[in-house]
Design a protein around this motif. Structure first.
Motif, PDB file in Angstrom:
ATOM      1  N   ARG A 210       2.221  49.870  48.824  1.00 44.36           N
ATOM      2  CA  ARG A 210       2.076  48.953  47.688  1.00 44.36           C
ATOM      3  C   ARG A 210       1.967  49.736  46.390  1.00 44.36           C
ATOM      4  O   ARG A 210       1.308  50.776  46.322  1.00 44.36           O
ATOM      5  CB  ARG A 210       0.839  48.065  47.878  1.00 44.36           C
ATOM      6  N   HIS A 211       2.604  49.235  45.342  1.00 38.38           N
ATOM      7  CA  HIS A 211       2.520  49.818  44.010  1.00 38.38           C
ATOM      8  C   HIS A 211       1.429  49.084  43.239  1.00 38.38           C
ATOM      9  O   HIS A 211       1.502  47.871  43.049  1.00 38.38           O
ATOM     10  CB  HIS A 211       3.856  49.686  43.278  1.00 38.38           C
ATOM     11  N   GLU A 212       0.411  49.822  42.786  1.00 43.23           N
ATOM     12  CA  GLU A 212      -0.692  49.237  42.039  1.00 43.23           C
ATOM     13  C   GLU A 212      -0.560  49.598  40.568  1.00 43.23           C
ATOM     14  O   GLU A 212      -0.379  50.763  40.220  1.00 43.23           O
ATOM     15  CB  GLU A 212      -2.039  49.727  42.580  1.00 43.23           C
ATOM     16  N   MET A 213      -0.692  48.587  39.710  1.00 40.92           N
ATOM     17  CA  MET A 213      -0.518  48.785  38.277  1.00 40.92           C
ATOM     18  C   MET A 213      -1.738  48.260  37.522  1.00 40.92           C
ATOM     19  O   MET A 213      -2.262  47.195  37.837  1.00 40.92           O
ATOM     20  CB  MET A 213       0.727  48.033  37.777  1.00 40.92           C
ATOM     21  N   TRP A 214      -2.155  49.047  36.514  1.00 40.70           N
ATOM     22  CA  TRP A 214      -3.197  48.621  35.575  1.00 40.70           C
ATOM     23  C   TRP A 214      -2.533  48.452  34.221  1.00 40.70           C
ATOM     24  O   TRP A 214      -1.930  49.412  33.695  1.00 40.70           O
ATOM     25  CB  TRP A 214      -4.304  49.670  35.496  1.00 40.70           C
ATOM     26  N   LEU A 215      -2.612  47.261  33.665  1.00 37.94           N
ATOM     27  CA  LEU A 215      -1.919  46.945  32.417  1.00 37.94           C
ATOM     28  C   LEU A 215      -2.925  46.478  31.371  1.00 37.94           C
ATOM     29  O   LEU A 215      -3.720  45.562  31.617  1.00 37.94           O
ATOM     30  CB  LEU A 215      -0.880  45.845  32.639  1.00 37.94           C
ATOM     31  N   GLU A 216      -2.837  47.086  30.189  1.00 43.48           N
ATOM     32  CA  GLU A 216      -3.725  46.659  29.107  1.00 43.48           C
ATOM     33  C   GLU A 216      -3.320  45.288  28.581  1.00 43.48           C
ATOM     34  O   GLU A 216      -4.178  44.432  28.320  1.00 43.48           O
ATOM     35  CB  GLU A 216      -3.714  47.686  27.976  1.00 43.48           C
ATOM     36  N   LYS A 217      -2.018  45.079  28.406  1.00 39.80           N
ATOM     37  CA  LYS A 217      -1.535  43.782  27.922  1.00 39.80           C
ATOM     38  C   LYS A 217      -0.062  43.640  28.258  1.00 39.80           C
ATOM     39  O   LYS A 217       0.650  44.622  28.505  1.00 39.80           O
ATOM     40  CB  LYS A 217      -1.747  43.649  26.413  1.00 39.80           C
ATOM     41  N   LEU A 218       0.379  42.402  28.279  1.00 40.71           N
ATOM     42  CA  LEU A 218       1.793  42.107  28.509  1.00 40.71           C
ATOM     43  C   LEU A 218       2.514  41.947  27.176  1.00 40.71           C
ATOM     44  O   LEU A 218       1.954  41.441  26.209  1.00 40.71           O
ATOM     45  CB  LEU A 218       1.946  40.802  29.302  1.00 40.71           C
ATOM     46  N   ASN A 219       3.770  42.390  27.149  1.00 37.82           N
ATOM     47  CA  ASN A 219       4.655  42.087  26.034  1.00 37.82           C
ATOM     48  C   ASN A 219       6.040  41.825  26.614  1.00 37.82           C
ATOM     49  O   ASN A 219       6.285  42.097  27.803  1.00 37.82           O
ATOM     50  CB  ASN A 219       4.673  43.227  25.005  1.00 37.82           C
ATOM     51  N   PRO A 220       6.966  41.270  25.851  1.00 39.35           N
ATOM     52  CA  PRO A 220       8.284  40.914  26.411  1.00 39.35           C
ATOM     53  C   PRO A 220       9.008  42.095  27.055  1.00 39.35           C
ATOM     54  O   PRO A 220       9.642  41.935  28.111  1.00 39.35           O
ATOM     55  CB  PRO A 220       9.046  40.379  25.188  1.00 39.35           C
ATOM     56  N   GLU A 221       8.912  43.281  26.461  1.00 42.36           N
ATOM     57  CA  GLU A 221       9.604  44.440  27.028  1.00 42.36           C
ATOM     58  C   GLU A 221       9.028  44.811  28.394  1.00 42.36           C
ATOM     59  O   GLU A 221       9.768  45.065  29.350  1.00 42.36           O
ATOM     60  CB  GLU A 221       9.495  45.630  26.074  1.00 42.36           C
ATOM     61  N   LEU A 222       7.698  44.836  28.494  1.00 39.36           N
ATOM     62  CA  LEU A 222       7.063  45.165  29.771  1.00 39.36           C
ATOM     63  C   LEU A 222       7.366  44.100  30.816  1.00 39.36           C
ATOM     64  O   LEU A 222       7.623  44.415  31.990  1.00 39.36           O
ATOM     65  CB  LEU A 222       5.556  45.309  29.575  1.00 39.36           C
ATOM     66  N   LEU A 223       7.368  42.852  30.410  1.00 43.73           N
ATOM     67  CA  LEU A 223       7.667  41.774  31.343  1.00 43.73           C
ATOM     68  C   LEU A 223       9.091  41.913  31.893  1.00 43.73           C
ATOM     69  O   LEU A 223       9.333  41.719  33.091  1.00 43.73           O
ATOM     70  CB  LEU A 223       7.486  40.421  30.652  1.00 43.73           C
ATOM     71  N   ASP A 224      10.044  42.274  31.045  1.00 40.57           N
ATOM     72  CA  ASP A 224      11.414  42.490  31.501  1.00 40.57           C
ATOM     73  C   ASP A 224      11.492  43.644  32.500  1.00 40.57           C
ATOM     74  O   ASP A 224      12.238  43.589  33.484  1.00 40.57           O
ATOM     75  CB  ASP A 224      12.333  42.776  30.305  1.00 40.57           C
ATOM     76  N   GLN A 225      10.713  44.701  32.247  1.00 38.98           N
ATOM     77  CA  GLN A 225      10.729  45.837  33.171  1.00 38.98           C
ATOM     78  C   GLN A 225      10.107  45.461  34.515  1.00 38.98           C
ATOM     79  O   GLN A 225      10.583  45.890  35.573  1.00 38.98           O
ATOM     80  CB  GLN A 225       9.995  47.019  32.539  1.00 38.98           C
ATOM     81  N   LEU A 226       9.053  44.658  34.500  1.00 41.16           N
ATOM     82  CA  LEU A 226       8.468  44.179  35.752  1.00 41.16           C
ATOM     83  C   LEU A 226       9.460  43.305  36.518  1.00 41.16           C
ATOM     84  O   LEU A 226       9.586  43.397  37.743  1.00 41.16           O
ATOM     85  CB  LEU A 226       7.183  43.395  35.470  1.00 41.16           C
ATOM     86  N   ARG A 227      10.176  42.465  35.796  1.00 41.72           N
ATOM     87  CA  ARG A 227      11.168  41.583  36.412  1.00 41.72           C
ATOM     88  C   ARG A 227      12.284  42.386  37.093  1.00 41.72           C
ATOM     89  O   ARG A 227      12.810  41.974  38.129  1.00 41.72           O
ATOM     90  CB  ARG A 227      11.757  40.644  35.361  1.00 41.72           C
ATOM     91  N   SER A 228      12.622  43.532  36.529  1.00 42.39           N
ATOM     92  CA  SER A 228      13.751  44.314  37.033  1.00 42.39           C
ATOM     93  C   SER A 228      13.393  45.241  38.190  1.00 42.39           C
ATOM     94  O   SER A 228      14.278  45.894  38.760  1.00 42.39           O
ATOM     95  CB  SER A 228      14.352  45.151  35.894  1.00 42.39           C
ATOM     96  N   LEU A 229      12.110  45.327  38.560  1.00 40.65           N
ATOM     97  CA  LEU A 229      11.734  46.195  39.672  1.00 40.65           C
ATOM     98  C   LEU A 229      12.338  45.688  40.979  1.00 40.65           C
ATOM     99  O   LEU A 229      12.561  44.487  41.143  1.00 40.65           O
ATOM    100  CB  LEU A 229      10.205  46.259  39.780  1.00 40.65           C
ATOM    101  N   PRO A 230      12.613  46.574  41.926  1.00 39.80           N
ATOM    102  CA  PRO A 230      13.227  46.157  43.199  1.00 39.80           C
ATOM    103  C   PRO A 230      12.466  45.014  43.858  1.00 39.80           C
ATOM    104  O   PRO A 230      11.232  45.031  43.941  1.00 39.80           O
ATOM    105  CB  PRO A 230      13.173  47.437  44.046  1.00 39.80           C
ATOM    106  N   GLY A 231      13.213  44.028  44.324  1.00 37.56           N
ATOM    107  CA  GLY A 231      12.603  42.822  44.867  1.00 37.56           C
ATOM    108  C   GLY A 231      11.791  43.038  46.114  1.00 37.56           C
ATOM    109  O   GLY A 231      10.893  42.251  46.424  1.00 37.56           O
ATOM    110  N   HIS A 232      12.072  44.111  46.882  1.00 38.10           N
ATOM    111  CA  HIS A 232      11.339  44.337  48.127  1.00 38.10           C
ATOM    112  C   HIS A 232      10.039  45.107  47.906  1.00 38.10           C
ATOM    113  O   HIS A 232       9.254  45.268  48.837  1.00 38.10           O
ATOM    114  CB  HIS A 232      12.211  45.119  49.126  1.00 38.10           C
ATOM    115  N   TRP A 233       9.782  45.567  46.674  1.00 35.89           N
ATOM    116  CA  TRP A 233       8.539  46.286  46.405  1.00 35.89           C
ATOM    117  C   TRP A 233       7.338  45.339  46.517  1.00 35.89           C
ATOM    118  O   TRP A 233       7.392  44.187  46.065  1.00 35.89           O
ATOM    119  CB  TRP A 233       8.567  46.872  44.998  1.00 35.89           C
ATOM    120  N   LEU A 234       6.259  45.853  47.086  1.00 34.33           N
ATOM    121  CA  LEU A 234       4.984  45.141  47.113  1.00 34.33           C
ATOM    122  C   LEU A 234       4.170  45.633  45.922  1.00 34.33           C
ATOM    123  O   LEU A 234       3.872  46.828  45.815  1.00 34.33           O
ATOM    124  CB  LEU A 234       4.239  45.417  48.419  1.00 34.33           C
TER     125      LEU A 234
END
Length: 311
Positions: A210-234
């Motif tokens: 599993r990939h664990e992420m700590w995020l201070e805040k969301l912004n449109p650019e970060l959200l797009d990068q999260l959306r583009s991560l491989p679909g099979h990643w946990l």
């Protein structure tokens, strides 16, 4: 029969404590350190562990620890609980936990957390009896300590030490999580904003598969990068809880993440982290806390919706 006593851990206990974990959990306990007496002693020497043991004569029958990331940390975790099968039913784990909560206050801790297994109800019941409040659910979080092939889901609980608060940001909570968030606001208080953030605004670690992420805040650019991560990643996300929570919830729901409650921010930062997960198995759980049961059921319905093909 000699009386059972609770006392502080001693360096000479290391081998017996390690053997206790082997007798209770076999080779399946998730913390490697308990299998090496030298590491048990090193953790105590570094003042990261503060343990109590339950002793009958010369035999150690129970163990529990206050774990801190550093000697100066104001946050601790009640962890590494093991009770010999011969003495179960005597509330040894609860007695150890109660005394450790008293020690936590003496150590200057402001809150204590606990990770409760869902394989059985006993840890969940104990946490409630000790005054912990359940805040979040970690689906398929850790390798099972009971030898099961599938990972163990964990319920998070938090106990605020008398005199300290960990307020939630004041806001109107979304309907889907309002009962839980209003309950936590009533317990921990309501404040002006988020806690202090330390380090990089985006932090990533690998936890098993599993990939664990700590995020201070969301912004449109970060959200797009999260959306583009491989679909099979946990992926597990811990996002700083702020007054923008409703928007963050909607945005992360929209790219396949489900909300599973809150975790306390560590390293003396205060505040809370909102938990979001993508990638976990279909399973039935009967949980002691109705709020945690609701989070689990919502996550399971989310899987079901994803599995239905679009028409």
């Amino acid at each position: 029969m000699e009386a059972l006593i609770l006392r502080n851990y001693r360096d000479t206990d290391a081998t017996a404590v390690s053997q206790l974990f082997r007798e209770v959990y076999g080779d399946h306990y998730v913390q490697t350190d308990v299998y090496m007496p030298c590491l048990i002693n090193q953790n105590h020497a570094d003042k990261r562990w503060h343990s109590l043991v339950a002793v009958e004569g010369e035999r150690i029958l129970g163990h529990a620890t206050l774990y801190r990331q550093s000697e100066n940390s104001h946050d601790a975790e009640l962890a590494l609980s093991a009770v010999h099968p011969d003495t179960r039913g005597k509330n040894i784990a609860t007695r150890l936990g109660g005394q450790l909560l008293t020690h936590a206050q003496a150590l200057g801790c402001r809150s204590v957390s606990i990770k409760q297994v869902t394989h059985h109800p006993y840890t969940q019941r104990m946490a409630i009896s000790l005054g912990f409040h359940n805040t979040g659910l970690l689906p398929d979080f850790v390798r099972s300590p009971f030898g099961c092939k599938k990972p163990e889901s964990i319920v998070l609980g938090v106990h605020a030490i008398d005199g300290y608060q960990r307020p939630l940001p004041e806001q109107a909570w979304p309907t889907s999580c309002r009962p839980l968030m209003e309950r936590l606001s009533a317990v921990f208080g309501v404040g002006a904003g988020a806690g202090r953030w330390r380090g990089a605004s985006v932090q990533v670690q690998q936890h098993g598969n599993r990939h664990e992420m700590w995020l201070e805040k969301l912004n449109p650019e970060l959200l797009d990068q999260l959306r583009s991560l491989p679909g099979h990643w946990l992926i597990s996300i811990r996002l700083q809880l702020s007054r923008h929570f409703a928007v963050d919830l909607h945005s992360l729901n929209g790219i396949g993440f489900v909300f599973t409650g809150l975790a306390p921010a560590q390293d003396n930062r205060g505040g809370w982290l909102a938990l979001f997960h993508r990638g976990y198995r279909t399973r039935r759980l009967t949980l002691h806390c109705p709020h945690m049961q609701q989070l689990h059921d919502q996550a399971q319905r989310h899987i079901t919706r994803l599995a239905v093909p679009a028409t």
